[in-house]
Write a protein that holds these residues in place. Structure first.
Motif, PDB file in Angstrom:
ATOM      1  N   CYS A  93      21.685  43.466   7.851  1.00 52.76           N
ATOM      2  CA  CYS A  93      22.171  42.768   8.770  1.00 52.76           C
ATOM      3  C   CYS A  93      22.060  42.956  10.466  1.00 52.76           C
ATOM      4  O   CYS A  93      22.273  42.249  11.126  1.00 52.76           O
ATOM      5  N   GLU A  94      21.711  44.356  10.185  1.00 55.65           N
ATOM      6  CA  GLU A  94      22.053  45.240  11.608  1.00 55.65           C
ATOM      7  C   GLU A  94      21.024  44.627  12.471  1.00 55.65           C
ATOM      8  O   GLU A  94      19.825  45.380  12.634  1.00 55.65           O
ATOM      9  N   ARG A  95      20.524  43.675  13.659  1.00 57.72           N
ATOM     10  CA  ARG A  95      19.209  43.201  13.986  1.00 57.72           C
ATOM     11  C   ARG A  95      18.768  44.689  14.939  1.00 57.72           C
ATOM     12  O   ARG A  95      17.490  44.950  14.736  1.00 57.72           O
ATOM     13  N   ARG A  96      19.479  45.166  15.751  1.00 57.09           N
ATOM     14  CA  ARG A  96      18.810  45.779  16.807  1.00 57.09           C
ATOM     15  C   ARG A  96      17.996  47.122  16.173  1.00 57.09           C
ATOM     16  O   ARG A  96      17.231  47.521  16.885  1.00 57.09           O
ATOM     17  N   ARG A  97      19.298  47.920  15.181  1.00 61.24           N
ATOM     18  CA  ARG A  97      19.103  49.209  14.621  1.00 61.24           C
ATOM     19  C   ARG A  97      17.858  49.015  13.592  1.00 61.24           C
ATOM     20  O   ARG A  97      16.581  49.605  13.081  1.00 61.24           O
ATOM     21  N   THR A 144      24.654  39.343   3.221  1.00 55.98           N
ATOM     22  CA  THR A 144      23.235  40.260   2.957  1.00 55.98           C
ATOM     23  C   THR A 144      22.629  39.165   2.713  1.00 55.98           C
ATOM     24  O   THR A 144      21.266  39.668   2.974  1.00 55.98           O
ATOM     25  N   ASN A 145      22.592  38.244   1.329  1.00 54.23           N
ATOM     26  CA  ASN A 145      21.655  37.450   0.852  1.00 54.23           C
ATOM     27  C   ASN A 145      21.430  36.694   1.887  1.00 54.23           C
ATOM     28  O   ASN A 145      20.022  36.677   1.660  1.00 54.23           O
ATOM     29  N   ILE A 146      21.652  35.936   2.739  1.00 55.73           N
ATOM     30  CA  ILE A 146      21.334  34.951   3.437  1.00 55.73           C
ATOM     31  C   ILE A 146      20.877  35.635   5.197  1.00 55.73           C
ATOM     32  O   ILE A 146      20.567  35.477   5.396  1.00 55.73           O
ATOM     33  N   LEU A 147      22.412  36.053   5.389  1.00 51.79           N
ATOM     34  CA  LEU A 147      22.201  36.376   6.450  1.00 51.79           C
ATOM     35  C   LEU A 147      20.942  37.860   7.114  1.00 51.79           C
ATOM     36  O   LEU A 147      20.602  37.744   7.351  1.00 51.79           O
ATOM     37  N   GLY A 148      21.124  38.587   5.833  1.00 52.15           N
ATOM     38  CA  GLY A 148      20.217  39.625   5.780  1.00 52.15           C
ATOM     39  C   GLY A 148      18.274  39.676   5.833  1.00 52.15           C
ATOM     40  O   GLY A 148      18.271  39.937   6.206  1.00 52.15           O
ATOM     41  N   THR A 149      18.177  39.009   4.893  1.00 45.98           N
ATOM     42  CA  THR A 149      16.962  37.946   4.983  1.00 45.98           C
ATOM     43  C   THR A 149      16.459  37.093   6.015  1.00 45.98           C
ATOM     44  O   THR A 149      15.979  37.637   6.460  1.00 45.98           O
ATOM     45  N   HIS A 150      17.450  36.419   7.165  1.00 42.89           N
ATOM     46  CA  HIS A 150      17.290  35.577   8.047  1.00 42.89           C
ATOM     47  C   HIS A 150      16.715  36.189   8.762  1.00 42.89           C
ATOM     48  O   HIS A 150      16.169  36.393  10.017  1.00 42.89           O
ATOM     49  N   THR A 151      17.440  37.894   9.288  1.00 40.97           N
ATOM     50  CA  THR A 151      17.700  38.961   9.890  1.00 40.97           C
ATOM     51  C   THR A 151      15.695  39.820  10.070  1.00 40.97           C
ATOM     52  O   THR A 151      15.521  39.490  11.008  1.00 40.97           O
ATOM     53  N   LEU A 152      15.929  39.953   8.461  1.00 36.67           N
ATOM     54  CA  LEU A 152      14.638  41.078   8.308  1.00 36.67           C
ATOM     55  C   LEU A 152      13.143  39.459   9.025  1.00 36.67           C
ATOM     56  O   LEU A 152      12.627  40.009   9.702  1.00 36.67           O
ATOM     57  N   LEU A 153      13.482  38.428   8.457  1.00 39.41           N
ATOM     58  CA  LEU A 153      12.465  36.837   9.101  1.00 39.41           C
ATOM     59  C   LEU A 153      12.012  36.990  10.099  1.00 39.41           C
ATOM     60  O   LEU A 153      11.377  36.694  10.904  1.00 39.41           O
ATOM     61  N   GLU A 154      13.120  36.768  10.910  1.00 44.15           N
ATOM     62  CA  GLU A 154      13.721  36.967  12.598  1.00 44.15           C
ATOM     63  C   GLU A 154      12.437  38.624  13.317  1.00 44.15           C
ATOM     64  O   GLU A 154      11.689  38.058  14.121  1.00 44.15           O
ATOM     65  N   LEU A 155      13.071  39.701  12.777  1.00 46.31           N
ATOM     66  CA  LEU A 155      12.464  40.630  13.599  1.00 46.31           C
ATOM     67  C   LEU A 155      10.830  40.414  13.090  1.00 46.31           C
ATOM     68  O   LEU A 155       9.707  40.239  13.772  1.00 46.31           O
ATOM     69  N   MET A 156      10.159  39.842  11.560  1.00 43.53           N
ATOM     70  CA  MET A 156       9.104  40.053  11.306  1.00 43.53           C
ATOM     71  C   MET A 156       8.402  38.470  12.198  1.00 43.53           C
ATOM     72  O   MET A 156       7.417  39.250  13.007  1.00 43.53           O
TER      73      MET A 156
END
Ligand code: NAD
Ligand code: TDX
Length: 350
Positions: free
Chosen positions: A65-69, A104-116
């Protein structure tokens, strides 16, 4: 796939997948394992891998969930593909306290998708690991197919359903190259002993009660974890981008029968109980799980017909291997049962 990010690689399936990739598959690149090390994450599952595979295995303790890192991790290791396991995974915990499941399951997945999305030119695949629980509960007949409508019943399965929808939406809206797999109940080495099979093996070994929820007639389809790993790798290499695949073991069984099988095998492989009794005498019917799905069954014919994959392990052989593993790996067992897990058990069960 030269630099593959695996999230949740210190968990049960993630650790088995990393082992499969490096030890058995034709993968030639580097694995970057990002794991927050919750109660369910255990680096001990991969210590030998770290030693044996040197620069081909990197571990980073981080929260997805830690977008910058997480962005820094993607850039530092030039990640070109992602296999996303990290999640809160235990249904009973989601009923007791759902917050971390949503995060983790929703926001974490969203964070990874945004980074991608920000790195669309460099990341060629996002494979999302999901569950058959998103489809809800079956009656006595029928199977879940890839077209079965979603009807999740627990906070866990609702959070996984939301993450699946986000992954699919990012493919449709932004054209991200994604694949999704929805699999049935996994079992095998390195599974945290809160889930049915390892919990029953260890309680049976120790002569403790074996708590069966409700009438014990809820049915699950059991998939040996190595079969799941071969399915994931097959999808990552050959799956159609934007598609979902159901993965199952073709091993449906009511919980009570699973527990009775475990009792018989532990009687055979371990010493008899000190009382001389058979382990099935330890079975105790307890209060049912709220919203307990009655039956899951997977139709995995898309995997079989389009990708040529099928499960290899029978339930009998997989269960025997799993029981042997738990009986022979005391150090791992005692480590994962200490500390946080014990505290949670105390708080939850009194
Ligand atoms: P697990 O609970 O054993 O492992 C989860 C891992 O994710 C742990 O190592 C944990 O530390 C890590 N993690 C949790 N939150 C994190 C965060 N915020 N950031 C980084 N890491 C984090 O789970 P599992 O059984 O290995 O399941 C893996 C995936 O497969 C999950 O997505 C789960 O929903 C799915 N799945 C599991 C099963 C099953 O039978 N176990 C069946 C179907 C689908
Ligand atoms: O003590 C128990 N007694 C019992 O009867 C436990 C822990 C479970 N059960 C029952 C509940 C289920 O019907 O056994 C069955 C299996 O339970 P779990 O091991 O908790 O798995 P389940 O709820 O089916 O979910 C699992 O498979 C799908 C994983 O935990 C999920 O992450 C995955 O998505």
């Amino acid at each position: 796939m030269n630099n593959l990010l695996v999230t949740g690689g210190c968990g049960f399936i993630g650790a088995n997948f990393i082992r499969y990739l490096l030890e058995e598959s034709d993968f030639k690149g580097r694995v970057i394992n990002v794991d927050k090390l919750t109660y369910a994450g255990n680096p001990l599952s991969l210590t030998d891998i770290e030693k044996r595979f040197g620069v081909r295995y990197v571990f980073v303790k981080e929260d997805i969930c830690e977008r910058r890192r997480m962005g820094e991790v993607l850039d530092r290791y030039q990640v070109d593909s992602i296999c996303h396991f990290a999640a809160e995974s235990h249904v009973d915990r989601s009923i007791a306290s759902p917050d971390e499941f949503i995060r983790t399951n929703i926001l974490g997945t969203h964070t990874l998708l945004e980074l991608m999305r920000e790195r669309a030119k460099t990341i060629a695949l996002f494979h999302h690991i999901s569950t058959d629980e998103v489809f809800g509960s079956l009656g006595a007949d029928g199977f879940f197919t890839e077209d079965t409508p979603y009807r999740p019943n627990s906070p866990y399965s609702a959070s996984k359903a939301a993450s699946d929808h986000l992954v699919r939406a990012y493919h449709e809206t932004y054209g991200l190259p994604v694949t999704i797999s929805n699999c049935s109940n996994n079992y095998g080495p390195f599974q945290f002993p809160e889930k049915l099979i390892p919990l029953m093996i260890l309680n049976a070994r120790e002569g403790k009660p074996l708590p069966v929820y409700g009438d014990g007639l809820n049915v699950r389809d059991w998939l040996y974890v190595r079969d799941h790993c071969t399915a994931i790798w097959t999808i990552m290499k050959h799956g159609r981008r934007g598609s979902t695949y159901n993965v199952g073991g073709r091993n449906e069984m009511p919980n009570l029968e699973v527990v009775q099988l475990i009792c018989g095998m532990v009687d055979e492989l371990d010493d008899r109980l000190s009382s001389g009794g058979l382990r099935k005498g330890l079975i105790a019917f307890v209060k049912d799980r709220p919203g307990h799905d009655r039956r899951y069954a997977i139709d995995c014919s898309r995997m079989e017909s389009t990708l040529g994959w099928k499960p290899e392990e029978s339930f009998e052989s997989g269960l025997r291997k799993t029981i042997r593993w738990y009986l022979e790996n005391n150090e791992w067992v005692s480590q994962v049962r200490s500390g946080a897990y014990q505290a949670w058990i105390q708080a939850h069960y009194g």
